[in-house]
Design a protein around this motif. Structure first.
Motif, mmCIF file in Angstrom:
data_model
loop_
_atom_site.group_PDB
_atom_site.id
_atom_site.type_symbol
_atom_site.label_atom_id
_atom_site.label_comp_id
_atom_site.label_asym_id
_atom_site.label_seq_id
_atom_site.Cartn_x
_atom_site.Cartn_y
_atom_site.Cartn_z
ATOM 1 N N UNK A 4 -51.916 -31.746 11.875
ATOM 2 C CA UNK A 4 -53.200 -32.313 11.431
ATOM 3 C C UNK A 4 -53.045 -32.943 10.052
ATOM 4 N N UNK A 5 -52.265 -32.319 9.189
ATOM 5 C CA UNK A 5 -52.010 -32.901 7.873
ATOM 6 C C UNK A 5 -51.383 -34.282 8.019
ATOM 7 N N UNK A 6 -50.396 -34.411 8.905
ATOM 8 C CA UNK A 6 -49.730 -35.698 9.091
ATOM 9 C C UNK A 6 -50.697 -36.738 9.663
ATOM 10 N N UNK A 7 -51.547 -36.315 10.611
ATOM 11 C CA UNK A 7 -52.524 -37.246 11.174
ATOM 12 C C UNK A 7 -53.475 -37.750 10.105
ATOM 13 N N UNK A 8 -53.982 -36.837 9.265
ATOM 14 C CA UNK A 8 -54.914 -37.243 8.205
ATOM 15 C C UNK A 8 -54.219 -38.160 7.198
ATOM 16 N N UNK A 9 -52.961 -37.854 6.890
ATOM 17 C CA UNK A 9 -52.235 -38.677 5.924
ATOM 18 C C UNK A 9 -52.034 -40.097 6.433
ATOM 19 N N UNK A 10 -51.945 -40.249 7.754
ATOM 20 C CA UNK A 10 -51.762 -41.575 8.357
ATOM 21 C C UNK A 10 -53.077 -42.297 8.610
ATOM 22 N N UNK A 11 -54.194 -41.611 8.395
ATOM 23 C CA UNK A 11 -55.523 -42.190 8.626
ATOM 24 C C UNK A 11 -56.098 -42.634 7.285
ATOM 25 N N UNK A 12 -56.389 -43.921 7.131
ATOM 26 C CA UNK A 12 -56.862 -44.456 5.853
ATOM 27 C C UNK A 12 -58.154 -43.790 5.406
ATOM 28 N N UNK A 13 -59.084 -43.610 6.311
ATOM 29 C CA UNK A 13 -60.375 -43.030 5.943
ATOM 30 C C UNK A 13 -60.229 -41.576 5.516
ATOM 31 N N UNK A 14 -59.456 -40.796 6.286
ATOM 32 C CA UNK A 14 -59.277 -39.384 5.967
ATOM 33 C C UNK A 14 -58.497 -39.211 4.661
ATOM 34 N N UNK A 15 -57.470 -40.037 4.454
ATOM 35 C CA UNK A 15 -56.696 -39.954 3.213
ATOM 36 C C UNK A 15 -57.561 -40.267 2.011
ATOM 37 N N UNK A 16 -58.424 -41.264 2.153
ATOM 38 C CA UNK A 16 -59.294 -41.649 1.034
ATOM 39 C C UNK A 16 -60.229 -40.508 0.659
ATOM 40 N N UNK A 17 -60.761 -39.818 1.659
ATOM 41 C CA UNK A 17 -61.700 -38.728 1.385
ATOM 42 C C UNK A 17 -61.039 -37.619 0.581
ATOM 43 N N UNK A 18 -59.822 -37.240 0.966
ATOM 44 C CA UNK A 18 -59.133 -36.160 0.256
ATOM 45 C C UNK A 18 -58.670 -36.631 -1.124
ATOM 46 N N UNK A 74 -48.396 -36.422 1.081
ATOM 47 C CA UNK A 74 -49.629 -36.424 0.308
ATOM 48 C C UNK A 74 -50.662 -37.397 0.820
ATOM 49 N N UNK A 75 -51.774 -37.433 0.123
ATOM 50 C CA UNK A 75 -52.885 -38.321 0.454
ATOM 51 C C UNK A 75 -53.097 -39.365 -0.635
ATOM 52 N N UNK A 76 -52.959 -38.974 -1.880
ATOM 53 C CA UNK A 76 -53.098 -39.893 -3.005
ATOM 54 C C UNK A 76 -51.755 -40.514 -3.360
ATOM 55 N N UNK A 77 -50.737 -39.676 -3.510
ATOM 56 C CA UNK A 77 -49.386 -40.157 -3.795
ATOM 57 C C UNK A 77 -48.689 -40.496 -2.479
ATOM 58 N N UNK A 78 -48.162 -41.698 -2.392
ATOM 59 C CA UNK A 78 -47.535 -42.131 -1.147
ATOM 60 C C UNK A 78 -46.200 -41.420 -0.935
ATOM 61 N N UNK A 79 -45.709 -41.475 0.302
ATOM 62 C CA UNK A 79 -44.454 -40.818 0.641
ATOM 63 C C UNK A 79 -43.292 -41.472 -0.100
ATOM 64 N N UNK A 80 -42.407 -40.635 -0.620
ATOM 65 C CA UNK A 80 -41.179 -41.097 -1.260
ATOM 66 C C UNK A 80 -40.136 -40.014 -1.087
ATOM 67 N N UNK A 81 -38.947 -40.414 -0.693
ATOM 68 C CA UNK A 81 -37.900 -39.430 -0.425
ATOM 69 C C UNK A 81 -37.715 -38.494 -1.619
ATOM 70 N N UNK A 82 -37.803 -37.195 -1.353
ATOM 71 C CA UNK A 82 -37.567 -36.198 -2.382
ATOM 72 C C UNK A 82 -38.747 -35.908 -3.279
ATOM 73 N N UNK A 83 -39.856 -36.634 -3.117
ATOM 74 C CA UNK A 83 -41.007 -36.406 -3.998
ATOM 75 C C UNK A 83 -42.022 -35.504 -3.311
ATOM 76 N N UNK A 84 -42.470 -34.480 -4.011
ATOM 77 C CA UNK A 84 -43.455 -33.537 -3.459
ATOM 78 C C UNK A 84 -44.852 -34.123 -3.676
ATOM 79 N N UNK A 85 -45.183 -35.100 -2.846
ATOM 80 C CA UNK A 85 -46.394 -35.897 -3.055
ATOM 81 C C UNK A 85 -47.663 -35.057 -3.013
#
Length: 343
Positions: free
Chosen positions: A93-107, A231-242
Motif C-alpha cells: 500500500x505504501x508503494x501504491x500511494x507513493x506512485x499515486x500523485x494525489x495520495x503522495x501530495x496529501x501525505x 517517500x512521498x515528498x522526497x523522490x526515490x534515489x538509490x541509497x537515500x532513505x526518502x
C-alpha cells in the motif's frame, strides 16, 4: 508503541566494534575501551572509521539492534538492517500511494504543514520569551509569512507545489534563525543554511543533529513495517532513505533546532569546541561531540504530551509514534496522517 532502551554512541575515531559472546566490545588501538551487553541496547551509533566485525553486524541485524555508521564529522555512511519488519500488505500500500500523485501530495502536504507550523511556533515562542534580546519585529514578520505559507499549503495541488512552498518558508525561517542565538553572537553568527560542508558552527551543530534524527526516524519506520527508502515528498534515489527524510521534516524545528539553540544559549558549547578545516568546513571537536551526544540522549528521555495521541511519551519515542500513525493512515485506519503540531 516500541519501548526505547539505550543507545550506545562510540565517538573514538579509531575504535573497532566486535562481538564477544553476547557483548559488544569496543576496542581501541591497543586496549579494550568498553564492553556492553547487546541485549540492553536498542541501537549503536559509531563515529569511528574502523567499523565493526561482520559477526557483530549479523547479530545486530538478527536481534533488531540498529547499527549505524557515521564519519567522525557526523556524516551518515551506512546502516545495518536485517529482515524487513511488518506486513507485506502495508508495504504494498505504501508503494501504491507513493506512485499515486494525489495520495503522495496529501501525505507530503501533511509533513510540511507540521514543519512550517513548528517553525512558526519556535519563532513565536522566542519573541514571547526573549523579545527584548532579539529583533522582535523582524522575527514577527517572518512568522506572519510562515502563517501565510500554511494557507498556501492547504490548496497545494501537487508535490512540486508543496516543495516550492516549503523552500520559500525555509528561506524565511532560516533568514531570522540567527536572531534566536542569544549568547556568543559574534562567534555563532548565522547567515543561512550551509550543508555540504557546514561553513559555520551553527550549521555544524544543525547538520550533526539532523543526521542523528534521520537515523532515529529510519529505525522508527522500519519498526512500523514501512520501507524507509520510498517517500512521498522526497523522490526515490538509490541509497537515500526518502521516507525517513519525509518524517523528520516536521520534527526538525522542535527536535533539532530547539536543541541546537539550547546548546548555544546555555553555553553547553562555545568557540573552543569547533575546528575549521582548510576547505572552510567547520566541524565539532571530538571532546564537544561527546558532550553534545550526552545532551541529545538526555533530551530524548524527557517527557512530552503528544498533541494527537494526548499521551505522555518521551521525546525519543516521538518518531516511533509518528511512524505508527503513518502506518495507520496507509492501512486505512486514519483518514489522514496527523502531523506533530507542537505548541
Amino acid at each position: 508503541m516500541r519501548k526505547l532502551r539505550n543507545t550506545l554512541y562510540v565517538e573514538t575515531e579509531d575504535a573497532y566494534l566486535a562481538l564477544e559472546g553476547e557483548n559488544v566490545v569496543v576496542k581501541g588501538s591497543d586496549q579494550v575501551i568498553g564492553r556492553v551487553p547487546l541485549h540492553t541496547l536498542e541501537s549503536i551509533v559509531s563515529f569511528s572509521y574502523r567499523g565493526a566485525s561482520p559477526a557483530l553486524m549479523g547479530k545486530c541485524a538478527q536481534d533488531g539492534v540498529t547499527l549505524a555508521f557515521f564519519s567522525p564529522t557526523g556524516q551518515f555512511l551506512a546502516r545495518t538492517t536485517g529482515e524487513t519488519h511488518g506486513n507485506v500488505l502495508l508495504r504494498r500500500e505504501q508503494y501504491r500511494r507513493a506512485d499515486c500523485a494525489e495520495a503522495s501530495t496529501a501525505v507530503a502536504r501533511a509533513f510540511i504543514q507540521g514543519k512550517v507550523f513548528n517553525c512558526r511556533w519556535l519563532l513565536e515562542r522566542s519573541v514571547r520569551d526573549h523579545g527584548l534580546r532579539l529583533d522582535g519585529e523582524r522575527v514577527a514578520t517572518a512568522s506572519a509569512r510562515l502563517q501565510a505559507a500554511l494557507g498556501r499549503l492547504e490548496s497545494a495541488p501537487d508535490v512540486a507545489t508543496v516543495r516550492a512552498v516549503e523552500g520559500n518558508a525555509a528561506s524565511e525561517y532560516f533568514g531570522v534563525f540567527g536572531e534566536l542565538v542569544l549568547r556568543n553572537r559574534e562567534f555563532f553568527s548565522f547567515g543561512g543554511r550551509s550543508r555540504r560542508p557546514p561553513l559555520d558552527s551553527v550549521n555544524a551543530l544543525l547538520s550533526f543533529a539532523y543526521s542523528l534524527l534521520a537515523t532515529d526516524c529510519a529505525g522508527a519506520l522500519e519498526a512500523a513495517g514501512l520501507d524507509c527508502f520510498v517517500g512521498f515528498l522526497h523522490c526515490d534515489r538509490a541509497g537515500r532513505r526518502s521516507l525517513a527524510l519525509d518524517l523528520m521534516e516536521e520534527l526538525r524545528p522542535v527536535f533539532v533546532d530547539r536543541f541546537v539553540l539550547t546548546l548555544i544559549n546555555n553555553q553547553v558549547v562555545g568557540p573552543k569546541d569547533f575546528e575549521t578545516r582548510e576547505t572552510g568546513e567547520v566541524r565539532i571537536a571530538a571532546r564537544a561531540r561527546r558532550r553534545v551526544l550526552e545532551q541529545w540522549q538526555a533530551r530524548k528521555r524527557r517527557e512530552v504530551t503528544h498533541p494527537y495521541l494526548k499521551e505522555k511519551i518521551r521525546w525519543g519515542e516521538v518518531p516511533f509514534a509518528q511512524a505508527m500513525l503513518l502506518a495507520k493512515h496507509l492501512r486505512g485506519d486514519l483518514d489522514g496522517y496527523p502531523p506533530f503540531f507542537w505548541k
